[in-house]
Design a protein around this motif. Structure first.
Motif, PDB file in Angstrom:
ATOM      1  N   LEU A   1     -55.885  29.491 -24.557  1.00 17.22           N
ATOM      2  CA  LEU A   1     -56.304  30.301 -23.419  1.00 17.22           C
ATOM      3  C   LEU A   1     -56.973  31.530 -24.004  1.00 17.22           C
ATOM      4  CD1 LEU A   1     -53.458  30.267 -20.751  1.00 17.22           C
ATOM      5  CD2 LEU A   1     -55.688  29.157 -20.654  1.00 17.22           C
ATOM      6  N   VAL A   2     -58.213  31.743 -23.594  1.00 16.74           N
ATOM      7  CA  VAL A   2     -59.025  32.831 -24.162  1.00 16.74           C
ATOM      8  C   VAL A   2     -59.586  33.683 -23.031  1.00 16.74           C
ATOM      9  CG1 VAL A   2     -61.052  33.379 -25.555  1.00 16.74           C
ATOM     10  CG2 VAL A   2     -59.664  31.375 -26.121  1.00 16.74           C
ATOM     11  N   ARG A   3     -59.520  34.994 -23.212  1.00 20.82           N
ATOM     12  CA  ARG A   3     -60.182  35.919 -22.287  1.00 20.82           C
ATOM     13  C   ARG A   3     -61.448  36.413 -22.982  1.00 20.82           C
ATOM     14  NH1 ARG A   3     -56.351  40.291 -19.798  1.00 20.82           N
ATOM     15  NH2 ARG A   3     -58.180  40.470 -18.457  1.00 20.82           N
ATOM     16  N   PHE A   4     -62.597  36.061 -22.410  1.00 19.71           N
ATOM     17  CA  PHE A   4     -63.886  36.451 -22.970  1.00 19.71           C
ATOM     18  C   PHE A   4     -64.395  37.727 -22.311  1.00 19.71           C
ATOM     19  CE2 PHE A   4     -63.834  31.889 -23.823  1.00 19.71           C
ATOM     20  CZ  PHE A   4     -64.230  31.873 -25.153  1.00 19.71           C
ATOM     21  N   GLU A   5     -65.160  38.502 -23.083  1.00 18.08           N
ATOM     22  CA  GLU A   5     -65.799  39.695 -22.541  1.00 18.08           C
ATOM     23  C   GLU A   5     -67.035  39.295 -21.752  1.00 18.08           C
ATOM     24  OE1 GLU A   5     -64.850  42.945 -26.016  1.00 18.08           O
ATOM     25  OE2 GLU A   5     -66.681  41.772 -26.163  1.00 18.08           O
ATOM     26  N   ASP A   6     -67.305  40.051 -20.675  1.00 24.54           N
ATOM     27  CA  ASP A   6     -68.555  39.862 -19.961  1.00 24.54           C
ATOM     28  C   ASP A   6     -69.596  40.812 -20.568  1.00 24.54           C
ATOM     29  OD1 ASP A   6     -68.052  42.397 -18.908  1.00 24.54           O
ATOM     30  OD2 ASP A   6     -67.480  41.639 -16.935  1.00 24.54           O
ATOM     31  N   ARG A   7     -70.747  40.902 -19.950  1.00 23.60           N
ATOM     32  CA  ARG A   7     -71.827  41.744 -20.494  1.00 23.60           C
ATOM     33  C   ARG A   7     -71.469  43.232 -20.509  1.00 23.60           C
ATOM     34  NH1 ARG A   7     -77.058  38.915 -20.635  1.00 23.60           N
ATOM     35  NH2 ARG A   7     -76.618  36.796 -19.976  1.00 23.60           N
TER      36      ARG A   7
ATOM     37  N   LEU B   1     -68.535  30.311 -17.345  1.00 20.12           N
ATOM     38  CA  LEU B   1     -67.310  31.077 -17.586  1.00 20.12           C
ATOM     39  C   LEU B   1     -67.454  31.991 -18.792  1.00 20.12           C
ATOM     40  CD1 LEU B   1     -64.754  28.181 -17.014  1.00 20.12           C
ATOM     41  CD2 LEU B   1     -65.394  29.996 -15.409  1.00 20.12           C
ATOM     42  N   ALA B   2     -68.240  31.565 -19.776  1.00 21.36           N
ATOM     43  CA  ALA B   2     -68.495  32.391 -20.968  1.00 21.36           C
ATOM     44  C   ALA B   2     -69.846  31.985 -21.536  1.00 21.36           C
ATOM     45  CB  ALA B   2     -67.400  32.200 -22.012  1.00 21.36           C
ATOM     46  N   GLU B   3     -70.659  32.980 -21.844  1.00 22.67           N
ATOM     47  CA  GLU B   3     -71.959  32.722 -22.482  1.00 22.67           C
ATOM     48  C   GLU B   3     -71.735  32.321 -23.937  1.00 22.67           C
ATOM     49  OE1 GLU B   3     -74.944  32.964 -21.052  1.00 22.67           O
ATOM     50  OE2 GLU B   3     -74.283  33.790 -19.133  1.00 22.67           O
ATOM     51  N   ALA B   4     -72.629  31.547 -24.491  1.00 22.32           N
ATOM     52  CA  ALA B   4     -72.567  31.203 -25.911  1.00 22.32           C
ATOM     53  C   ALA B   4     -72.549  32.485 -26.734  1.00 22.32           C
ATOM     54  CB  ALA B   4     -73.767  30.348 -26.298  1.00 22.32           C
ATOM     55  N   GLY B   5     -71.619  32.589 -27.662  1.00 23.01           N
ATOM     56  CA  GLY B   5     -71.516  33.768 -28.515  1.00 23.01           C
ATOM     57  C   GLY B   5     -70.666  34.882 -27.941  1.00 23.01           C
ATOM     58  N   ALA B   6     -70.163  34.709 -26.711  1.00 26.51           N
ATOM     59  CA  ALA B   6     -69.312  35.749 -26.114  1.00 26.51           C
ATOM     60  C   ALA B   6     -68.055  35.938 -26.964  1.00 26.51           C
ATOM     61  CB  ALA B   6     -68.932  35.374 -24.687  1.00 26.51           C
ATOM     62  N   ARG B   7     -67.646  37.198 -27.103  1.00 26.28           N
ATOM     63  CA  ARG B   7     -66.435  37.499 -27.862  1.00 26.28           C
ATOM     64  C   ARG B   7     -65.225  37.410 -26.941  1.00 26.28           C
ATOM     65  NH1 ARG B   7     -65.906  43.214 -30.796  1.00 26.28           N
ATOM     66  NH2 ARG B   7     -65.953  43.843 -28.614  1.00 26.28           N
ATOM     67  N   GLY B   8     -64.146  36.859 -27.468  1.00 27.55           N
ATOM     68  CA  GLY B   8     -62.925  36.734 -26.678  1.00 27.55           C
ATOM     69  C   GLY B   8     -61.696  36.924 -27.542  1.00 27.55           C
ATOM     70  N   VAL B   9     -60.557  36.930 -26.876  1.00 23.08           N
ATOM     71  CA  VAL B   9     -59.287  37.073 -27.570  1.00 23.08           C
ATOM     72  C   VAL B   9     -58.357  35.960 -27.095  1.00 23.08           C
ATOM     73  CG1 VAL B   9     -58.391  38.728 -25.864  1.00 23.08           C
ATOM     74  CG2 VAL B   9     -57.430  38.664 -28.163  1.00 23.08           C
ATOM     75  N   ILE B  10     -57.625  35.371 -28.027  1.00 25.32           N
ATOM     76  CA  ILE B  10     -56.685  34.304 -27.701  1.00 25.32           C
ATOM     77  C   ILE B  10     -55.445  34.927 -27.065  1.00 25.32           C
ATOM     78  CG2 ILE B  10     -55.200  32.491 -28.640  1.00 25.32           C
ATOM     79  CD1 ILE B  10     -57.269  32.196 -30.925  1.00 25.32           C
ATOM     80  N   VAL B  11     -55.100  34.467 -25.864  1.00 28.28           N
ATOM     81  CA  VAL B  11     -53.925  35.001 -25.170  1.00 28.28           C
ATOM     82  C   VAL B  11     -52.792  33.972 -25.105  1.00 28.28           C
ATOM     83  CG1 VAL B  11     -55.203  36.721 -23.860  1.00 28.28           C
ATOM     84  CG2 VAL B  11     -54.871  34.445 -22.887  1.00 28.28           C
ATOM     85  N   MET B  12     -53.088  32.720 -25.414  1.00 22.30           N
ATOM     86  CA  MET B  12     -52.044  31.697 -25.477  1.00 22.30           C
ATOM     87  C   MET B  12     -52.583  30.519 -26.280  1.00 22.30           C
ATOM     88  SD  MET B  12     -49.829  29.939 -22.412  1.00 22.30           S
ATOM     89  CE  MET B  12     -48.987  31.460 -22.032  1.00 22.30           C
ATOM     90  N   LYS B  13     -51.694  29.867 -26.956  1.00 17.86           N
ATOM     91  CA  LYS B  13     -52.064  28.702 -27.761  1.00 17.86           C
ATOM     92  C   LYS B  13     -50.983  27.653 -27.579  1.00 17.86           C
ATOM     93  CE  LYS B  13     -52.873  27.431 -32.619  1.00 17.86           C
ATOM     94  NZ  LYS B  13     -52.861  27.965 -34.009  1.00 17.86           N
ATOM     95  N   GLY B  14     -51.389  26.419 -27.384  1.00 15.65           N
ATOM     96  CA  GLY B  14     -50.411  25.359 -27.207  1.00 15.65           C
ATOM     97  C   GLY B  14     -51.004  24.006 -27.539  1.00 15.65           C
ATOM     98  N   HIS B  15     -50.249  22.992 -27.203  1.00 17.14           N
ATOM     99  CA  HIS B  15     -50.675  21.629 -27.490  1.00 17.14           C
ATOM    100  C   HIS B  15     -50.567  20.784 -26.235  1.00 17.14           C
ATOM    101  CE1 HIS B  15     -50.871  22.393 -31.795  1.00 17.14           C
ATOM    102  NE2 HIS B  15     -49.810  23.153 -31.603  1.00 17.14           N
ATOM    103  N   VAL B  16     -51.373  19.766 -26.179  1.00 20.12           N
ATOM    104  CA  VAL B  16     -51.357  18.851 -25.044  1.00 20.12           C
ATOM    105  C   VAL B  16     -50.116  17.972 -25.166  1.00 20.12           C
ATOM    106  CG1 VAL B  16     -52.603  16.970 -23.916  1.00 20.12           C
ATOM    107  CG2 VAL B  16     -53.862  18.893 -24.925  1.00 20.12           C
ATOM    108  N   GLU B  17     -49.330  17.926 -24.104  1.00 17.02           N
ATOM    109  CA  GLU B  17     -48.071  17.185 -24.151  1.00 17.02           C
ATOM    110  C   GLU B  17     -48.288  15.716 -24.498  1.00 17.02           C
ATOM    111  OE1 GLU B  17     -45.347  18.132 -20.996  1.00 17.02           O
ATOM    112  OE2 GLU B  17     -44.553  16.101 -21.025  1.00 17.02           O
TER     113      GLU B  17
END
Length: 90
Positions: free
Chosen positions: A58-64, A33-49
């Motif tokens: 929730l992070v969207r990582f860049e592809d190559r 889903l993401a290579e080691a070192g891939a840059r991403g942006v946080i799109v959601m943050k939460g806690h386990v109920e």
């Protein structure tokens, strides 16, 4: 800065290769889903109920080609903050 301090819109890096454990909708278990070192942006943050001490991002990582992928659920240990040493991809 540690990962727990980051919030929506902040940049992060994959601490290691992130593999689909079979929990991604329409995904293939074992797919990268993401290579080691891939840059991403946080799109959601939460806690386990069941355990509010656990933070999930929730992070969207860049592809190559630098396109953002679909959101991936990540634990704190899956991510590296920008001021920390990112993992190289090779």
């Amino acid at each position: 800065m540690n990962v727990e301090d980051l919030d929506l819109g902040d940049v992060v890096y994959a601490a290691h290769e992130i593999i689909d454990d079979g929990s991604m909708p329409e995904g293939e278990e074992g797919a990268v889903l993401a290579e080691a070192g891939a840059r991403g942006v946080i799109v959601m943050k939460g806690h386990v109920e069941e355990d509010p001490a656990l933070t999930v991002f929730l992070v969207r990582f860049e592809d190559r080609e630098l396109n953002l992928g679909r959101p991936i659920g990540c634990w704190t240990e899956d991510l590296v903050a920008p001021d920390m040493e990112p993992v190289t991809t090779h």
